[in-house]
Design a protein around this motif. Structure first.
Motif, PDB file in Angstrom:
ATOM      1  N   LEU A   1       1.113  -1.132   0.351  1.00 24.09           N
ATOM      2  CA  LEU A   1       0.018   0.361   0.128  1.00 24.09           C
ATOM      3  C   LEU A   1       0.992   1.205   0.151  1.00 24.09           C
ATOM      4  O   LEU A   1       0.399   2.294  -0.387  1.00 24.09           O
ATOM      5  N   LEU A   2       1.865   1.227   0.460  1.00 22.19           N
ATOM      6  CA  LEU A   2       2.711   2.188   0.396  1.00 22.19           C
ATOM      7  C   LEU A   2       3.447   2.865  -0.670  1.00 22.19           C
ATOM      8  O   LEU A   2       2.925   3.791  -1.295  1.00 22.19           O
ATOM      9  N   ALA A   3       4.136   1.647  -1.783  1.00 23.47           N
ATOM     10  CA  ALA A   3       3.963   1.699  -2.961  1.00 23.47           C
ATOM     11  C   ALA A   3       3.678   2.183  -4.077  1.00 23.47           C
ATOM     12  O   ALA A   3       3.262   2.851  -4.437  1.00 23.47           O
ATOM     13  N   LYS A   4       1.797   1.490  -3.467  1.00 18.06           N
ATOM     14  CA  LYS A   4       1.523   2.355  -4.139  1.00 18.06           C
ATOM     15  C   LYS A   4       0.864   3.603  -4.321  1.00 18.06           C
ATOM     16  O   LYS A   4       0.455   4.521  -4.711  1.00 18.06           O
ATOM     17  N   ASN A   5       0.936   4.187  -2.696  1.00 15.44           N
ATOM     18  CA  ASN A   5       0.926   5.730  -2.692  1.00 15.44           C
ATOM     19  C   ASN A   5       2.058   6.623  -3.181  1.00 15.44           C
ATOM     20  O   ASN A   5       2.494   7.634  -2.344  1.00 15.44           O
ATOM     21  N   GLY A   6       2.671   6.039  -3.209  1.00 14.38           N
ATOM     22  CA  GLY A   6       3.597   6.379  -4.532  1.00 14.38           C
ATOM     23  C   GLY A   6       5.112   6.622  -3.074  1.00 14.38           C
ATOM     24  O   GLY A   6       6.286   7.969  -2.894  1.00 14.38           O
ATOM     25  N   VAL A   7       4.564   5.923  -2.016  1.00 13.83           N
ATOM     26  CA  VAL A   7       6.183   6.025  -1.022  1.00 13.83           C
ATOM     27  C   VAL A   7       7.601   4.740  -1.515  1.00 13.83           C
ATOM     28  O   VAL A   7       7.054   4.296  -2.109  1.00 13.83           O
ATOM     29  N   THR A   8       9.251   5.655  -1.592  1.00 12.85           N
ATOM     30  CA  THR A   8       9.928   4.963  -2.450  1.00 12.85           C
ATOM     31  C   THR A   8      10.731   4.099  -1.365  1.00 12.85           C
ATOM     32  O   THR A   8      11.849   3.644  -1.989  1.00 12.85           O
ATOM     33  N   TYR A   9      10.849   4.874   0.117  1.00 14.97           N
ATOM     34  CA  TYR A   9      11.027   4.101   1.583  1.00 14.97           C
ATOM     35  C   TYR A   9      10.875   4.323   2.432  1.00 14.97           C
ATOM     36  O   TYR A   9      10.007   5.474   2.522  1.00 14.97           O
ATOM     37  N   SER A  10      10.844   2.962   3.514  1.00 15.40           N
ATOM     38  CA  SER A  10      10.716   3.248   4.882  1.00 15.40           C
ATOM     39  C   SER A  10      11.403   3.301   5.928  1.00 15.40           C
ATOM     40  O   SER A  10      12.656   2.502   5.416  1.00 15.40           O
ATOM     41  N   LEU A  11      11.358   3.270   6.764  1.00 15.99           N
ATOM     42  CA  LEU A  11      12.311   3.442   8.122  1.00 15.99           C
ATOM     43  C   LEU A  11      11.809   2.238   9.242  1.00 15.99           C
ATOM     44  O   LEU A  11      11.907   2.320  10.291  1.00 15.99           O
TER      45      LEU A  11
ATOM     46  N   LYS B   1       4.240  -5.505  -4.732  1.00 14.65           N
ATOM     47  CA  LYS B   1       2.581  -6.110  -5.508  1.00 14.65           C
ATOM     48  C   LYS B   1       3.213  -4.829  -6.761  1.00 14.65           C
ATOM     49  O   LYS B   1       2.786  -4.886  -8.423  1.00 14.65           O
ATOM     50  N   VAL B   2       3.827  -3.717  -6.227  1.00 14.34           N
ATOM     51  CA  VAL B   2       3.819  -2.760  -7.242  1.00 14.34           C
ATOM     52  C   VAL B   2       5.883  -1.716  -7.155  1.00 14.34           C
ATOM     53  O   VAL B   2       5.610  -0.954  -7.648  1.00 14.34           O
ATOM     54  N   GLY B   3       5.989  -3.050  -7.196  1.00  5.45           N
ATOM     55  CA  GLY B   3       7.911  -2.706  -7.807  1.00  5.45           C
ATOM     56  C   GLY B   3       8.653  -2.203  -6.511  1.00  5.45           C
ATOM     57  O   GLY B   3       8.257  -2.884  -4.750  1.00  5.45           O
ATOM     58  N   PRO B   4       9.855  -2.274  -6.549  1.00  4.58           N
ATOM     59  CA  PRO B   4      10.741  -1.876  -5.259  1.00  4.58           C
ATOM     60  C   PRO B   4      10.075  -1.079  -4.006  1.00  4.58           C
ATOM     61  O   PRO B   4       9.825   0.188  -4.887  1.00  4.58           O
ATOM     62  N   ILE B   5      10.338  -1.091  -2.990  1.00  4.35           N
ATOM     63  CA  ILE B   5      10.440   0.350  -2.243  1.00  4.35           C
ATOM     64  C   ILE B   5      11.362  -0.443  -1.458  1.00  4.35           C
ATOM     65  O   ILE B   5      12.250  -1.664  -1.184  1.00  4.35           O
ATOM     66  N   VAL B   6      12.549   0.788  -0.869  1.00  4.33           N
ATOM     67  CA  VAL B   6      13.682   0.439   0.135  1.00  4.33           C
ATOM     68  C   VAL B   6      13.292   0.593   1.607  1.00  4.33           C
ATOM     69  O   VAL B   6      12.768   1.459   2.292  1.00  4.33           O
ATOM     70  N   ALA B   7      14.019  -0.056   2.049  1.00  2.00           N
ATOM     71  CA  ALA B   7      14.070  -0.421   3.720  1.00  2.00           C
ATOM     72  C   ALA B   7      15.502   1.027   4.208  1.00  2.00           C
ATOM     73  O   ALA B   7      16.476   0.090   3.804  1.00  2.00           O
ATOM     74  N   MET B   8      15.227   1.622   4.558  1.00  2.05           N
ATOM     75  CA  MET B   8      15.835   2.873   5.364  1.00  2.05           C
ATOM     76  C   MET B   8      16.143   2.398   6.516  1.00  2.05           C
ATOM     77  O   MET B   8      15.677   2.313   7.555  1.00  2.05           O
ATOM     78  N   PRO B   9      18.343   2.203   6.637  1.00  2.00           N
ATOM     79  CA  PRO B   9      17.989   1.410   8.540  1.00  2.00           C
ATOM     80  C   PRO B   9      17.512   3.009   9.468  1.00  2.00           C
ATOM     81  O   PRO B   9      17.858   4.016   9.410  1.00  2.00           O
ATOM     82  N   MET B  10      16.950   2.298  10.167  1.00  2.00           N
ATOM     83  CA  MET B  10      16.686   3.229  11.417  1.00  2.00           C
ATOM     84  C   MET B  10      16.766   2.403  12.866  1.00  2.00           C
ATOM     85  O   MET B  10      16.642   1.408  12.756  1.00  2.00           O
ATOM     86  N   ALA B  11      17.938   3.315  13.277  1.00  2.00           N
ATOM     87  CA  ALA B  11      18.177   2.176  15.042  1.00  2.00           C
ATOM     88  C   ALA B  11      17.243   2.025  16.002  1.00  2.00           C
ATOM     89  O   ALA B  11      16.252   3.273  15.780  1.00  2.00           O
ATOM     90  N   TYR B  12      16.936   0.693  16.647  1.00  2.00           N
ATOM     91  CA  TYR B  12      16.278   1.164  17.491  1.00  2.00           C
ATOM     92  C   TYR B  12      16.781   1.395  18.408  1.00  2.00           C
ATOM     93  O   TYR B  12      16.355   1.827  19.701  1.00  2.00           O
ATOM     94  N   GLU B  13      17.881   0.817  19.528  1.00  2.00           N
ATOM     95  CA  GLU B  13      17.816   0.631  20.444  1.00  2.00           C
ATOM     96  C   GLU B  13      18.768   2.188  21.232  1.00  2.00           C
ATOM     97  O   GLU B  13      19.381   2.198  22.094  1.00  2.00           O
TER      98      GLU B  13
END
Lengths: 307, 319
Positions: free
Chosen positions: A184-194, A208-220
């Motif tokens: 759904l993110l990709a469908k709405n024009g999002v290219t990366y998520s954190l 389903k609609v092409g790649p999305i990039v997982a960008m690193p974000m520290a958790y701890e």
């Protein structure tokens, strides 16, 4: 008593991951990334800007930082809102002083409630990342595709209209996703998520609609996690940020560019007694050669063009 | 009704009491004072695991991508840092292995095997518990673990840590019956101790809750540098006591935690500190179990416990 037979069946027991979103990959065996300007570290600062509705639901789970006192919870509603009125401006001032261009992950509803805040972030030269609609609207697989799509589209619409930016980055409230969220993110024009916390470099995820990039974000080493979940001091937070940077910096000499992420919250690091610790962390990182600071979206674009 | 048919017990009934002073002396190979072993939990948590009525795998509904991806960090990035630190300090690992990882990530298994690391079983997945299984179902898991580890590494399993430390009352009996030599599920001692099982010989191997990075970081929420400090202090004390009788120190790890960039150096420094001492046996779970039998310690401890029991019973009779 016994469990049904299928409890001992493992349909996804196979080479690689037990889902199809991405391939397994060893951080230390990848083709080294060369950031375009020869930098060793891409510094990705992401400040969370959040609205916790007074009537936020507790099911199916609450996002971290959620209101926790009996309704009406004056205490935490206002404490979190402090970040939007005061804290964020301290963070913005410090970032301006250091001439840093960063990302602000903002709940969509903030654009409706506090457009001046969004304008201040834009005028500071920062990138707007959509942080869902509000902290009460968590993403999970109990939502229908339509319901979840409405939340995503509304958050993006509000932030895009108010900021004038394309808004292609996403951070879910509580970093929570359902099975459909990346699609759904990709469908709405999002290219990366954190949202995903499994890497120190960007990587591509399938939708389903092409790649999305997982960008690193520290958790701890997130300021809220250290302060509010670990109950550790500001000095302990700074030490861990420095230690994290040191190791990534050292590795970059041998293994290629790394991303140093620094997740902040306006209602945590924007407190008067904490903001100078943020300065200390930034000063330490910026005292090193080869640190390239950029909004997460630019780092993502550099990763894509490097690939 | 169900409660009457299957009443809860007040005691595990798996070991006898034996006071710390005046035990039979443990002598480690080469007269080393302390056996130090490191047990990395190399785990696979499932994206969409089935539920177990006793324990739900994830706090959030499946998929809990934050927690799932946090665990996955260990298999993409954390294990390499952990392994490099152990290589530098001369430690082999005794891998607490979710055996399905052999299928998912054979590359990690190969890197461990190439270093002569031991594999022991930590169940199939860390998201499949033994709660509510019947005894035959649990035996099937043990068989699967033996076969999988044999097929991928050629090793015969010697040790066991139940998946997510879930257990049934019969678990120790069926582990011993299958040929497991040591369990890591009990924390009642700083020395290996015999476990009371129906057949075979089973040792409770000192593992540790409080040196375990998952307890340290996720439960106690201490800082990385403090973790380094407590490892060193734990070692200092057990090393000193090792003058009198051999001790065991275990450092259980999780690459998704200790392998984080902000944590690895404090850990690396602590194990280099340990390795810098004379009289330290840097070893594995299997080797400790073998030495415990070969030196006669297993039989001596059993005899000491029987004697203590008998004396205790006599005293109770007098009272």
């Amino acid at each position: 008593m016994s469990m049904p037979d299928n409890y001992l069946e493992y349909p996804a027991r196979r080479y690689g991951m037990d889902h199809d979103r991405y391939e397994w990959s060893d951080l230390f065996k990848r083709k080294p990334i060369a950031w375009s300007n020869g930098a060793r570290i891409a510094l990705s600062i992401v400040t969370h800007v959040q609205h916790f509705p007074l009537d936020m639901p507790s099911k199916p789970f609450k996002a971290p930082g959620a209101l926790s006192m009996p309704y009406p919870d004056f205490r935490y509603y206002t404490n979190r809102d402090y970040g939007n009125r005061v804290g964020i401006y301290r963070v913005l001032r410090l970032l301006a002083e250091k001439q840093l261009k960063t990302s602000f992950a903002i709940n969509g509803i903030i654009a409706d409630r506090y457009p001046a805040l969004v304008q201040a972030v834009v005028e500071g030269g920062h990138e707007i990342v959509a942080h869902g609609l509000d902290m009460g609207k968590v993403h999970h697989s109990g939502l229908s595709e339509d319901e979840e799509n409405r939340i995503i589209a509304e958050a993006l619409r509000l932030l895009r209209e108010t900021s004038g930016q394309k808004v292609e980055g996403w951070l879910s409230p509580g970093r929570a996703q359902g099975f459909n969220t990346p699609d759904l993110l990709a469908k709405n024009g999002v290219t990366y998520s954190l949202d995903w916390a499994n890497d120190d470099l960007p990587y591509e995820m399938r939708t389903k609609v092409g790649p999305i990039v997982a960008m690193p974000m520290a958790y701890e080493t997130d300021d809220r996690v250290v302060a509010d979940e670990y109950f550790q001091s500001e000095a302990d937070w700074v030490q861990q940020v420095k230690d994290r940077f040191d190791v990534l910096y050292r590795e970059s000499a041998e293994y290629g560019g790394r991303v140093m992420s620094l997740p902040l919250h306006s209602w945590v690091s924007g407190m008067p007694y904490r903001v100078e610790y943020l300065r200390e962390a930034l000063d330490y990182i910026l005292s090193h050669e080869g640190v390239w600071n950029a909004p997460a979206g630019e780092i993502c674009a550099a990763f894509r063009s490097a690939g | 009704m169900a409660a009457e048919a299957n009443p809860m017990r007040s005691d595990l009934g798996l070991y006898d009491y034996l006071p710390w002073p005046n035990r039979p002396k443990i002598v480690w190979p080469g007269n080393k004072k302390i056996a130090v072993w490191i047990a990395p939990n190399i785990e696979f948590y499932e994206y969409d695991p089935p539920n177990n009525p006793t324990r739900t795998p994830w706090a959030r509904p499946n998929p809990d991508v934050l927690q799932y991806s946090h665990r996955d960090y260990g298999n993409r990035a954390g294990w390499q840092r952990m392994m490099a630190a152990m290589d530098r300090a001369g430690f082999r690992g005794s891998v607490s292995l979710n055996v399905a990882l052999c299928d998912h990530h054979p590359e990690i298994i190969k890197a461990c095997a190439d270093r002569g690391w031991e594999f022991f079983s930590h169940g199939i997945y860390n998201t499949r518990y033994v709660y509510n299984l019947d005894i035959e179902q649990e035996r099937a898991i043990i068989r699967d673990a033996f076969e999988t580890v044999r097929k991928h590494t050629g090793q015969e399993l010697a040790g066991w840590l139940s998946p997510a430390l879930s257990n049934n009352f019969w678990t120790m009996d069926i582990l011993a019956e299958a040929g497991i030599q040591y369990t890591c599920d009990m924390f009642h001692d700083d020395q290996p101790m015999p476990v009371k099982v129906k057949s075979g010989k089973l040792i409770s191997m000192p593992y540790s809750l409080e040196m375990n990075d998952v307890i340290v970081y996720n439960t106690q929420k201490v800082t990385p540098r403090h973790y380094g400090e407590i490892i060193k202090r734990q070692f200092d004390q057990l090393y000193k006591e090792g003058d009198e009788s051999g001790t065991v120190m275990c450092i259980p790890l999780h690459p998704y935690l200790v392998g984080q960039p902000h944590r690895i150096d404090a850990f690396a420094e602590a194990i280099e500190y340990i390795a810098s001492h004379d009289g330290v046996w840097q070893t594995t779970g299997r080797e400790i179990a073998e030495a415990y039998h070969a030196s006669g310690a297993y039989d001596a401890m059993n005899a000491a416990m029987s004697a203590h029991n008998a004396a205790n019973a006599t005293e109770k009779g007098i009272r």
